[in-house]
Design an enzyme around this catalytic site. Structure first.
Site, PDB file in Angstrom:
ATOM      1  CB  SER A   1      -0.640  -3.819   2.884  1.00  0.00           C
ATOM      2  OG  SER A   1      -0.590  -3.053   4.007  1.00  0.00           O
TER       3      SER A   1
ATOM      4  CG  HIS B   1       4.779  -3.917   5.398  1.00  0.00           C
ATOM      5  ND1 HIS B   1       4.325  -4.603   5.261  1.00  0.00           N
ATOM      6  CD2 HIS B   1       3.855  -2.609   6.333  1.00  0.00           C
ATOM      7  CE1 HIS B   1       3.474  -5.127   5.513  1.00  0.00           C
ATOM      8  NE2 HIS B   1       2.580  -3.911   5.534  1.00  0.00           N
TER       9      HIS B   1
ATOM     10  CD  GLU C   1       7.134  -7.569   4.829  1.00  0.00           C
ATOM     11  OE1 GLU C   1       6.079  -7.150   4.466  1.00  0.00           O
ATOM     12  OE2 GLU C   1       7.332  -8.815   4.233  1.00  0.00           O
TER      13      GLU C   1
ATOM     14  CG  ASN D   1       0.015  -7.542   4.042  1.00  0.00           C
ATOM     15  OD1 ASN D   1      -0.592  -8.471   4.320  1.00  0.00           O
ATOM     16  ND2 ASN D   1       0.913  -7.136   4.453  1.00  0.00           N
TER      17      ASN D   1
END
Ligand code: NAD
Length: 302
Positions: free
Chosen positions: A118, A139, A151, A189
């Site tokens: 992450s 991701h 991602e 994130n």
């Protein structure tokens, strides 16, 4: 691309294995815990049943998907034919560096090594391998079978060819890949975690209760889930690890994790996976019950 290995059979690993297997790839699912592997296969089977009930797949699709998954407690037993290894083990830098060294040692030369991290630097992970141009971030979002986004994170040395392969592969899984560069937290994130942290600070400082904070964000911002419920869903330990990466990576105190989050993780309250976080999570029930610690009559600091 035919043979995929997924390392880690937790929240994300079972979803990643599910999606690859459902799209006809042969999947080797690896975890150090036999229990985690059993739980993962049971979860995949349950999620396939749900799709079957909605007539989105047939009974044959379900059987084929499960038949495409092989579980193992050792990477070496499934890595020999891997075209791609997706690492989805616990969010811990030392662990990931150790696993990538091992992946690099056992995988064939052509194998692409991807991580579902992450927040941890792809460049740092790639640097412990002999093939940094073949290391990339892939991701997936939680829950993997439902969420469309992948991602795709290019490390400093990731090649154009490897990036294209992973972008194309994500599309083949009916996902929408977005290419981003390798900075702490990437895009998802870097934006999400400060919001979750601020929601926890609002609770910690007594601005409002758990349900009130989540309701403001659900109804006021049209978020499908409030930030505290989402934090429980992601895993509070995962949220804490990501915030630490942001804090260290940018050297900016604005990313410092709220002390309440630190306390909860220390107390073993990880959210859905441990049965309690900001809410109580009872297996098989979708009811949202605020954890006793945060009952209306108590402040968060009690
Ligand atoms: P999790 O705690 O649910 O599962 C991690 C699994 O890794 C466990 O089953 C554990 O036994 C296994 N594991 C630990 N060491 C291992 C090793 N050496 N070899 C094989 N397996 C090992 O964690 P998670 O939430 O699934 O997160 C996995 C990764 O995905 C992390 O990097 C996390 O940051 C990332 N991620 C999580 C979410 C989320 O919502 N939880 C979303 C996107 C990405």
């Amino acid at each position: 691309m035919k043979n995929i290995v997924v390392i880690g059979a937790g929240t994300m690993g079972n979803g990643i294995a599910h999606v690859f297997a459902m799209n006809g790839y042969q999947v080797g699912l690896v975890d150090i815990s036999e229990t985690a592997l059993e739980k993962a296969v049971a979860t995949i089977s349950k999620n396939l049943d749900r799709m079957l009930k909605k007539e989105r797949i047939s009974a044959e699709d379900k059987a084929n998907t499960l038949g495409n998954i092989q579980t193992a407690t050792s990477l070496a037993t499934v890595a020999a034919n891997a075209d791609l290894i997706v690492e989805a083990a616990t969010e811990n830098i030392d662990l990931k560096l150790k696993i990538f060294k091992q992946m690099d040692a056992v995988a064939p030369k052509h194998t692409i090594l991807a991580t579902n991290t992450s927040s941890i630097s792809i460049t740092k992970i790639a640097a412990v391998t002999q093939r940094p141009d073949q290391v990339i971030g892939m991701h997936f979002m939680n829950p993997v079978p439902i969420m469309k986004l992948v991602e795709v994170i290019r490390g400093y040395s990731t090649s154009d060819a490897v990036t294209k392969t992973i972008m194309d592969l994500s599309k083949d899984l009916s996902k929408v890949p977005v290419e981003v560069n390798d900075y702490p937290g990437f895009v998802a994130n870097r934006i999400l975690m400060p919001m979750i942290n601020e929601a926890i600070y609002s609770l910690f400082e007594g601005v409002a209760g758990v349900e009130e904070i989540d309701t403001v964000m659900k109804l006021g911002m049209a978020h499908p889930m409030g930030p505290l419920q989402l934090a429980d869903f992601i895993g509070l330990d995962v949220c804490l690890s990501i915030l630490k990466v942001l804090q260290d990576g940018f050297g900016n105190p604005k990313y410092a994790p709220c002390p309440l989050l630190v306390n909860m993780v220390t107390a073993g309250k990880m959210g859905v996976k441990s049965g309690e976080g900001f809410y109580k999570h009872i297996r098989g029930s979708k009811e949202l019950i605020v954890a006793d610690q945060f009952n209306k009559n108590k402040t968060a600091l009690v």
